[in-house]
Design a protein around this motif. Structure first.
Motif, PDB file in Angstrom:
ATOM      1  N   UNK A  59      34.478  46.154  20.873  1.00  0.00           N
ATOM      2  CA  UNK A  59      35.037  46.332  22.222  1.00  0.00           C
ATOM      3  C   UNK A  59      36.533  46.034  22.255  1.00  0.00           C
ATOM      4  N   UNK A  60      37.016  45.243  21.292  1.00  0.00           N
ATOM      5  CA  UNK A  60      38.447  44.950  21.229  1.00  0.00           C
ATOM      6  C   UNK A  60      39.173  46.127  20.546  1.00  0.00           C
ATOM      7  N   UNK A  61      40.136  46.756  21.237  1.00  0.00           N
ATOM      8  CA  UNK A  61      40.777  47.959  20.677  1.00  0.00           C
ATOM      9  C   UNK A  61      41.433  47.721  19.322  1.00  0.00           C
ATOM     10  N   UNK A  62      42.036  46.528  19.143  1.00  0.00           N
ATOM     11  CA  UNK A  62      42.709  46.262  17.868  1.00  0.00           C
ATOM     12  C   UNK A  62      41.685  46.133  16.734  1.00  0.00           C
ATOM     13  N   UNK A  63      40.612  45.372  17.002  1.00  0.00           N
ATOM     14  CA  UNK A  63      39.551  45.216  15.992  1.00  0.00           C
ATOM     15  C   UNK A  63      38.968  46.581  15.645  1.00  0.00           C
ATOM     16  N   UNK A  64      38.770  47.398  16.668  1.00  0.00           N
ATOM     17  CA  UNK A  64      38.210  48.729  16.447  1.00  0.00           C
ATOM     18  C   UNK A  64      39.124  49.556  15.541  1.00  0.00           C
ATOM     19  N   UNK A  65      40.415  49.538  15.829  1.00  0.00           N
ATOM     20  CA  UNK A  65      41.354  50.320  15.014  1.00  0.00           C
ATOM     21  C   UNK A  65      41.361  49.843  13.566  1.00  0.00           C
ATOM     22  N   UNK A  66      41.326  48.515  13.370  1.00  0.00           N
ATOM     23  CA  UNK A  66      41.330  47.967  12.011  1.00  0.00           C
ATOM     24  C   UNK A  66      40.068  48.398  11.262  1.00  0.00           C
ATOM     25  N   UNK A  67      38.916  48.314  11.934  1.00  0.00           N
ATOM     26  CA  UNK A  67      37.656  48.685  11.278  1.00  0.00           C
ATOM     27  C   UNK A  67      37.634  50.180  10.946  1.00  0.00           C
ATOM     28  N   UNK A  68      38.089  51.012  11.891  1.00  0.00           N
ATOM     29  CA  UNK A  68      38.101  52.453  11.622  1.00  0.00           C
ATOM     30  C   UNK A  68      39.066  52.773  10.484  1.00  0.00           C
ATOM     31  N   UNK A  69      40.208  52.074  10.447  1.00  0.00           N
ATOM     32  CA  UNK A  69      41.159  52.276   9.355  1.00  0.00           C
ATOM     33  C   UNK A  69      40.556  51.889   8.015  1.00  0.00           C
ATOM     34  N   UNK A  70      39.812  50.757   8.003  1.00  0.00           N
ATOM     35  CA  UNK A  70      39.187  50.307   6.757  1.00  0.00           C
ATOM     36  C   UNK A  70      38.146  51.323   6.282  1.00  0.00           C
ATOM     37  N   UNK A  71      37.354  51.867   7.219  1.00  0.00           N
ATOM     38  CA  UNK A  71      36.359  52.875   6.839  1.00  0.00           C
ATOM     39  C   UNK A  71      37.042  54.096   6.237  1.00  0.00           C
ATOM     40  N   UNK A  72      38.163  54.511   6.846  1.00  0.00           N
ATOM     41  CA  UNK A  72      38.867  55.698   6.369  1.00  0.00           C
ATOM     42  C   UNK A  72      39.437  55.469   4.966  1.00  0.00           C
ATOM     43  N   UNK A  73      40.090  54.314   4.778  1.00  0.00           N
ATOM     44  CA  UNK A  73      40.685  54.015   3.476  1.00  0.00           C
ATOM     45  C   UNK A  73      39.600  53.933   2.400  1.00  0.00           C
ATOM     46  N   UNK A  74      38.486  53.241   2.721  1.00  0.00           N
ATOM     47  CA  UNK A  74      37.401  53.106   1.740  1.00  0.00           C
ATOM     48  C   UNK A  74      36.868  54.485   1.353  1.00  0.00           C
ATOM     49  N   UNK A  75      36.714  55.370   2.347  1.00  0.00           N
ATOM     50  CA  UNK A  75      36.173  56.697   2.055  1.00  0.00           C
ATOM     51  C   UNK A  75      37.117  57.484   1.160  1.00  0.00           C
ATOM     52  N   UNK A  76      38.406  57.488   1.492  1.00  0.00           N
ATOM     53  CA  UNK A  76      39.369  58.266   0.699  1.00  0.00           C
ATOM     54  C   UNK A  76      39.448  57.721  -0.725  1.00  0.00           C
ATOM     55  N   UNK A  77      39.565  56.395  -0.856  1.00  0.00           N
ATOM     56  CA  UNK A  77      39.706  55.797  -2.186  1.00  0.00           C
ATOM     57  C   UNK A  77      38.488  56.093  -3.052  1.00  0.00           C
ATOM     58  N   UNK A  78      37.283  55.912  -2.489  1.00  0.00           N
ATOM     59  CA  UNK A  78      36.081  56.085  -3.312  1.00  0.00           C
ATOM     60  C   UNK A  78      35.802  57.553  -3.621  1.00  0.00           C
ATOM     61  N   UNK A  79      36.138  58.459  -2.697  1.00  0.00           N
ATOM     62  CA  UNK A  79      35.941  59.884  -2.981  1.00  0.00           C
ATOM     63  C   UNK A  79      36.888  60.324  -4.103  1.00  0.00           C
ATOM     64  N   UNK A  80      38.152  59.904  -4.020  1.00  0.00           N
ATOM     65  CA  UNK A  80      39.118  60.272  -5.059  1.00  0.00           C
ATOM     66  C   UNK A  80      38.721  59.640  -6.399  1.00  0.00           C
TER      67      UNK A  80
END
Lengths: 149, 141
Positions: A100-121
């Motif tokens: 519910x906290x916008x900052x926490x949400x952005x950090x979590x979504x960013x972490x998911x994105x980075x993890x996906x890109x790094x592991x796919x590559x």
């Protein structure tokens, strides 16, 4: 805090012309990739865990044998891309539901994105640059069929 | 009509203060959703680890065989069994979700399909678990 939820019969707000409805395509992707992943993952589990001695037989030579064939290289890379994006998009839905906290949400979504890109590559490079007889492999660990250095 | 529907769905069955008596809450629809989320999160985190452990084939045979030996540990073997059981639920319930969305009678039969998912899940587990546990708990030959 209470959120206002539209009536289920509320006419949908049409996306303005020329703009991609990403949520719709995400929804379609989850279903299309899900069906393909059932075939790919059940096949993966059968070949690796059920056939023969199952997990006992899995070692470097087993994987090297599989990756000697482009069939299993493509199988694993397609499975990697589909599963990583399917899983990350599912986690995105869960983060959107509970953070519910916008900052926490952005950090979590960013972490998911980075993890996906790094592991796919990483995974794609590993499969396509794998060489069972690489000269970087110490001589005492080399497979028997590799030419002597 | 909409008001009537809402009041029918929201009427409490008893004098209990807990909300109850909706079509969704506490029923198969809710539990299939809960299980789909829990199994999905578990599979996601395993996927992250599994890409990294497989990447060890690019380091050296010794590095890969070392990480694989941890997967052959009995405790991990139980974890792998649970993982495959979670994958089977997620797969079968995912097909149920697709049928609810795209099959004209999907919503009508969602509850029946939930029990079919459970039946397939039990059958799949009965097929897989003995084979995998046998591989994990017997000495390599």
């Amino acid at each position: 805090m209470s959120a206002i939820i539209d009536s289920p019969r509320q006419p949908q707000q049409r996306a303005s012309k020329g703009r991609v409805n990403w949520e719709k395509w995400g929804w379609i992707y989850m279903r299309a990739s899900g069906v393909l992943l059932i075939i790919l993952i059940f096949g993966h589990l059968f070949v690796n865990l059920v056939q023969g001695d199952g997990i006992k037989a899995i070692d470097f030579a087993f994987v090297a044998g599989k990756y000697a064939s482009p069939f299993w290289q493509v199988w694993d890379v397609v499975m990697l891309w589909l599963a990583m994006i399917h899983g990350s998009n599912g986690m995105r839905t869960i983060v959107n539901d509970y953070a519910s906290n916008p900052l926490v949400r952005r950090i979590l979504l960013g972490a998911l994105f980075v993890a996906a890109v790094v592991l796919i590559v990483l995974g794609t490079l590993v499969v396509f640059t794998f060489d069972p007889c690489s000269t970087l492999i110490p001589a005492d660990q080399a497979l028997s069929f590799c030419p002597a250095p | 009509m909409p008001n009537e529907a809402v009041s029918t769905l929201a009427t409490a069955r008893s004098s209990s203060k807990r909300p109850a008596g909706t079509l969704y809450r506490g029923n198969t629809g809710m539990w299939s959703w809960v299980l789909h989320r829990i199994t999905g999160v578990a599979i996601y985190f395993f996927l992250l680890v599994h890409v990294l452990d497989t990447a060890m084939i690019r380091v050296s045979p010794g590095a890969y065989d070392a990480v694989m030996s941890t997967y052959k540990n009995p405790l991990m073997g139980l974890g792998e069994t649970a993982l495959v059981i979670a994958i089977m639920f997620h797969a079968f319930n995912g097909l149920r979700i697709i049928l609810i969305d795209f099959w004209s009678k999907g919503a009508k039969y969602q509850r029946l399909m939930f029990w079919i998912v459970i039946a397939l899940w039990v059958i799949g587990t009965a097929g897989f678990a003995p084979i995998h546990l046998h591989n994990v708990f017997t000495e390599p030959h």
